[in-house]
Design a protein around this motif. Sequence first.
Motif, PDB file in Angstrom:
ATOM      1  N   ASP A  55       9.771   8.566 -20.545  1.00  0.00           N
ATOM      2  CA  ASP A  55      11.184   8.461 -20.204  1.00  0.00           C
ATOM      3  C   ASP A  55      11.367   7.236 -19.314  1.00  0.00           C
ATOM      4  O   ASP A  55      10.408   6.523 -19.012  1.00  0.00           O
ATOM      5  N   GLU A  56      12.607   6.969 -18.904  1.00  0.00           N
ATOM      6  CA  GLU A  56      12.870   5.747 -18.147  1.00  0.00           C
ATOM      7  C   GLU A  56      12.150   5.726 -16.806  1.00  0.00           C
ATOM      8  O   GLU A  56      11.615   4.691 -16.396  1.00  0.00           O
ATOM      9  N   ALA A  57      12.116   6.863 -16.113  1.00  0.00           N
ATOM     10  CA  ALA A  57      11.460   6.901 -14.802  1.00  0.00           C
ATOM     11  C   ALA A  57       9.973   6.606 -14.925  1.00  0.00           C
ATOM     12  O   ALA A  57       9.421   5.789 -14.169  1.00  0.00           O
ATOM     13  N   SER A  58       9.297   7.251 -15.875  1.00  0.00           N
ATOM     14  CA  SER A  58       7.859   7.018 -16.026  1.00  0.00           C
ATOM     15  C   SER A  58       7.582   5.635 -16.613  1.00  0.00           C
ATOM     16  O   SER A  58       6.525   5.044 -16.365  1.00  0.00           O
ATOM     17  N   ARG A  59       8.529   5.090 -17.397  1.00  0.00           N
ATOM     18  CA  ARG A  59       8.354   3.730 -17.910  1.00  0.00           C
ATOM     19  C   ARG A  59       8.367   2.717 -16.755  1.00  0.00           C
ATOM     20  O   ARG A  59       7.537   1.811 -16.704  1.00  0.00           O
ATOM     21  N   LEU A  60       9.321   2.867 -15.830  1.00  0.00           N
ATOM     22  CA  LEU A  60       9.381   1.962 -14.683  1.00  0.00           C
ATOM     23  C   LEU A  60       8.150   2.120 -13.789  1.00  0.00           C
ATOM     24  O   LEU A  60       7.640   1.137 -13.243  1.00  0.00           O
ATOM     25  N   ASP A  61       7.678   3.353 -13.646  1.00  0.00           N
ATOM     26  CA  ASP A  61       6.452   3.570 -12.874  1.00  0.00           C
ATOM     27  C   ASP A  61       5.273   2.859 -13.534  1.00  0.00           C
ATOM     28  O   ASP A  61       4.424   2.267 -12.859  1.00  0.00           O
ATOM     29  N   ARG A  62       5.217   2.919 -14.864  1.00  0.00           N
ATOM     30  CA  ARG A  62       4.129   2.248 -15.573  1.00  0.00           C
ATOM     31  C   ARG A  62       4.207   0.732 -15.374  1.00  0.00           C
ATOM     32  O   ARG A  62       3.176   0.072 -15.186  1.00  0.00           O
ATOM     33  N   MET A  63       5.405   0.197 -15.416  1.00  0.00           N
ATOM     34  CA  MET A  63       5.570  -1.229 -15.185  1.00  0.00           C
ATOM     35  C   MET A  63       5.117  -1.601 -13.772  1.00  0.00           C
ATOM     36  O   MET A  63       4.492  -2.644 -13.561  1.00  0.00           O
ATOM     37  N   ALA A  64       5.415  -0.732 -12.805  1.00  0.00           N
ATOM     38  CA  ALA A  64       4.986  -0.995 -11.425  1.00  0.00           C
ATOM     39  C   ALA A  64       3.463  -0.923 -11.310  1.00  0.00           C
ATOM     40  O   ALA A  64       2.835  -1.756 -10.644  1.00  0.00           O
ATOM     41  N   TRP A  65       2.851   0.089 -11.958  1.00  0.00           N
ATOM     42  CA  TRP A  65       1.383   0.170 -11.967  1.00  0.00           C
ATOM     43  C   TRP A  65       0.790  -1.123 -12.530  1.00  0.00           C
ATOM     44  O   TRP A  65      -0.193  -1.663 -12.007  1.00  0.00           O
ATOM     45  N   SER A  66       1.375  -1.621 -13.619  1.00  0.00           N
ATOM     46  CA  SER A  66       0.874  -2.846 -14.249  1.00  0.00           C
ATOM     47  C   SER A  66       1.010  -4.036 -13.304  1.00  0.00           C
ATOM     48  O   SER A  66       0.140  -4.916 -13.264  1.00  0.00           O
ATOM     49  N   ALA A  67       2.098  -4.063 -12.541  1.00  0.00           N
ATOM     50  CA  ALA A  67       2.295  -5.133 -11.567  1.00  0.00           C
ATOM     51  C   ALA A  67       1.204  -5.090 -10.497  1.00  0.00           C
ATOM     52  O   ALA A  67       0.670  -6.125 -10.087  1.00  0.00           O
ATOM     53  N   TYR A  68       0.860  -3.904 -10.052  1.00  0.00           N
ATOM     54  CA  TYR A  68      -0.217  -3.756  -9.065  1.00  0.00           C
ATOM     55  C   TYR A  68      -1.556  -4.183  -9.661  1.00  0.00           C
ATOM     56  O   TYR A  68      -2.375  -4.818  -8.979  1.00  0.00           O
ATOM     57  N   PHE A  69      -1.775  -3.828 -10.907  1.00  0.00           N
ATOM     58  CA  PHE A  69      -3.039  -4.202 -11.555  1.00  0.00           C
ATOM     59  C   PHE A  69      -3.173  -5.721 -11.625  1.00  0.00           C
ATOM     60  O   PHE A  69      -4.243  -6.281 -11.361  1.00  0.00           O
TER      61      PHE A  69
ATOM     62  N   ALA B 182       1.688   9.528  -5.739  1.00  0.00           N
ATOM     63  CA  ALA B 182       2.365  10.778  -5.392  1.00  0.00           C
ATOM     64  C   ALA B 182       3.334  11.196  -6.499  1.00  0.00           C
ATOM     65  O   ALA B 182       3.479  12.389  -6.802  1.00  0.00           O
ATOM     66  N   ARG B 183       4.005  10.224  -7.105  1.00  0.00           N
ATOM     67  CA  ARG B 183       4.914  10.544  -8.220  1.00  0.00           C
ATOM     68  C   ARG B 183       4.142  11.121  -9.396  1.00  0.00           C
ATOM     69  O   ARG B 183       4.595  12.089 -10.026  1.00  0.00           O
ATOM     70  N   LEU B 184       2.992  10.528  -9.701  1.00  0.00           N
ATOM     71  CA  LEU B 184       2.167  11.063 -10.784  1.00  0.00           C
ATOM     72  C   LEU B 184       1.724  12.479 -10.448  1.00  0.00           C
ATOM     73  O   LEU B 184       1.764  13.374 -11.306  1.00  0.00           O
ATOM     74  N   ASP B 185       1.312  12.708  -9.212  1.00  0.00           N
ATOM     75  CA  ASP B 185       0.888  14.043  -8.789  1.00  0.00           C
ATOM     76  C   ASP B 185       2.025  15.049  -8.937  1.00  0.00           C
ATOM     77  O   ASP B 185       1.804  16.175  -9.409  1.00  0.00           O
ATOM     78  N   ARG B 186       3.247  14.644  -8.573  1.00  0.00           N
ATOM     79  CA  ARG B 186       4.389  15.556  -8.716  1.00  0.00           C
ATOM     80  C   ARG B 186       4.663  15.867 -10.175  1.00  0.00           C
ATOM     81  O   ARG B 186       4.952  17.020 -10.528  1.00  0.00           O
ATOM     82  N   ARG B 187       4.564  14.862 -11.062  1.00  0.00           N
ATOM     83  CA  ARG B 187       4.776  15.118 -12.488  1.00  0.00           C
ATOM     84  C   ARG B 187       3.734  16.089 -13.025  1.00  0.00           C
ATOM     85  O   ARG B 187       4.046  17.000 -13.805  1.00  0.00           O
TER      86      ARG B 187
ATOM     87  N   ARG C 281       0.831  -1.210   0.000  1.00  0.00           N
ATOM     88  CA  ARG C 281       0.000   0.000   0.000  1.00  0.00           C
ATOM     89  C   ARG C 281       0.862   1.255   0.000  1.00  0.00           C
ATOM     90  O   ARG C 281       0.518   2.246  -0.652  1.00  0.00           O
ATOM     91  N   LEU C 282       1.993   1.218   0.699  1.00  0.00           N
ATOM     92  CA  LEU C 282       2.922   2.354   0.662  1.00  0.00           C
ATOM     93  C   LEU C 282       3.423   2.580  -0.764  1.00  0.00           C
ATOM     94  O   LEU C 282       3.551   3.721  -1.219  1.00  0.00           O
ATOM     95  N   GLY C 283       3.716   1.499  -1.464  1.00  0.00           N
ATOM     96  CA  GLY C 283       4.177   1.623  -2.847  1.00  0.00           C
ATOM     97  C   GLY C 283       3.124   2.219  -3.755  1.00  0.00           C
ATOM     98  O   GLY C 283       3.415   3.063  -4.607  1.00  0.00           O
ATOM     99  N   LEU C 284       1.891   1.788  -3.574  1.00  0.00           N
ATOM    100  CA  LEU C 284       0.799   2.319  -4.391  1.00  0.00           C
ATOM    101  C   LEU C 284       0.611   3.811  -4.130  1.00  0.00           C
ATOM    102  O   LEU C 284       0.410   4.598  -5.066  1.00  0.00           O
ATOM    103  N   ASP C 285       0.669   4.196  -2.873  1.00  0.00           N
ATOM    104  CA  ASP C 285       0.547   5.618  -2.532  1.00  0.00           C
ATOM    105  C   ASP C 285       1.695   6.426  -3.141  1.00  0.00           C
ATOM    106  O   ASP C 285       1.491   7.551  -3.599  1.00  0.00           O
ATOM    107  N   GLU C 286       2.900   5.846  -3.145  1.00  0.00           N
ATOM    108  CA  GLU C 286       4.043   6.569  -3.714  1.00  0.00           C
ATOM    109  C   GLU C 286       3.918   6.705  -5.228  1.00  0.00           C
ATOM    110  O   GLU C 286       4.266   7.750  -5.788  1.00  0.00           O
TER     111      GLU C 286
ATOM    112  N   ILE D 106       0.731  10.677 -17.442  1.00  0.00           N
ATOM    113  CA  ILE D 106       0.537   9.241 -17.252  1.00  0.00           C
ATOM    114  C   ILE D 106       1.372   8.448 -18.249  1.00  0.00           C
ATOM    115  O   ILE D 106       1.908   7.378 -17.916  1.00  0.00           O
ATOM    116  N   LEU D 107       1.520   8.956 -19.462  1.00  0.00           N
ATOM    117  CA  LEU D 107       2.239   8.220 -20.506  1.00  0.00           C
ATOM    118  C   LEU D 107       3.709   8.011 -20.134  1.00  0.00           C
ATOM    119  O   LEU D 107       4.358   8.923 -19.609  1.00  0.00           O
ATOM    120  N   PRO D 108       4.278   6.846 -20.417  1.00  0.00           N
ATOM    121  CA  PRO D 108       5.692   6.590 -20.142  1.00  0.00           C
ATOM    122  C   PRO D 108       6.575   7.193 -21.243  1.00  0.00           C
ATOM    123  O   PRO D 108       6.771   6.589 -22.300  1.00  0.00           O
TER     124      PRO D 108
END
Length: 203
Positions: A100-114, A66-71, A58-63, A96-98
């Motif tokens: 660069d590398e940072a947003s690509r890894l975030d997208r992969m993490a979102w997919s893992a949560y899904f 938060a990263r999306l909000d900061r972007r 849950r901490l990861g999901l919140d982060e 939301i779109l990936p």
Amino acid sequence: MPRRVDHEERRAHITAALLRIAGTRGLQAVSMREVAAEAGISLRLVQYYVSDKPTLLRLGLDELAARLDRRIRERAAARGAGLAPRAVLEVVLTSILPVDEASRLDRMAWSAYFAVALTDPALLAGATNHPDALEDWLTTVLVRARDSGDVNSGREPRTEVAALLALTNGLSDSVVGGQRDADAALAILDYQLDRLFDRSTPA
């Protein structure tokens, strides 16, 4: 004098390690021990800050939220004050779109949560429903745009927002999957926003 421990900084360090694992190996590779190894700290220290795996997830999901909000905030600030509704939607959806590398890894993490939410929903029980909150907020933006005449009055704001978010998520998956590059995805999204904000286009 020993350095004073910043507990929020330490917790953020642990969460970042979790998301690096999620973005590269998926949540099935996540354990308290693996996160400790990735963070370069002891398992006991991870357990001191995070009581169990569901809390860690849950901490990861919140982060991620938060990263999306900061972007979004950074891109909005770069565009200046008083953004029009179309610009607001563009800033949010392109964040939301990936691209660069940072947003690509975030997208992969979102997919893992899904994937976890589909196969083991109890593991994320009680997690904040960030997608619903984003959809609600964007709907209020589009309601104002419709009421001010920026879009065709026949448009149904929530349906349009849901469609745009679905398009953006699909485009994001196509980018990380190698079907198209980020520039092509951005062009498709721009095309759809142009159609939405063209008042001559039938609803």
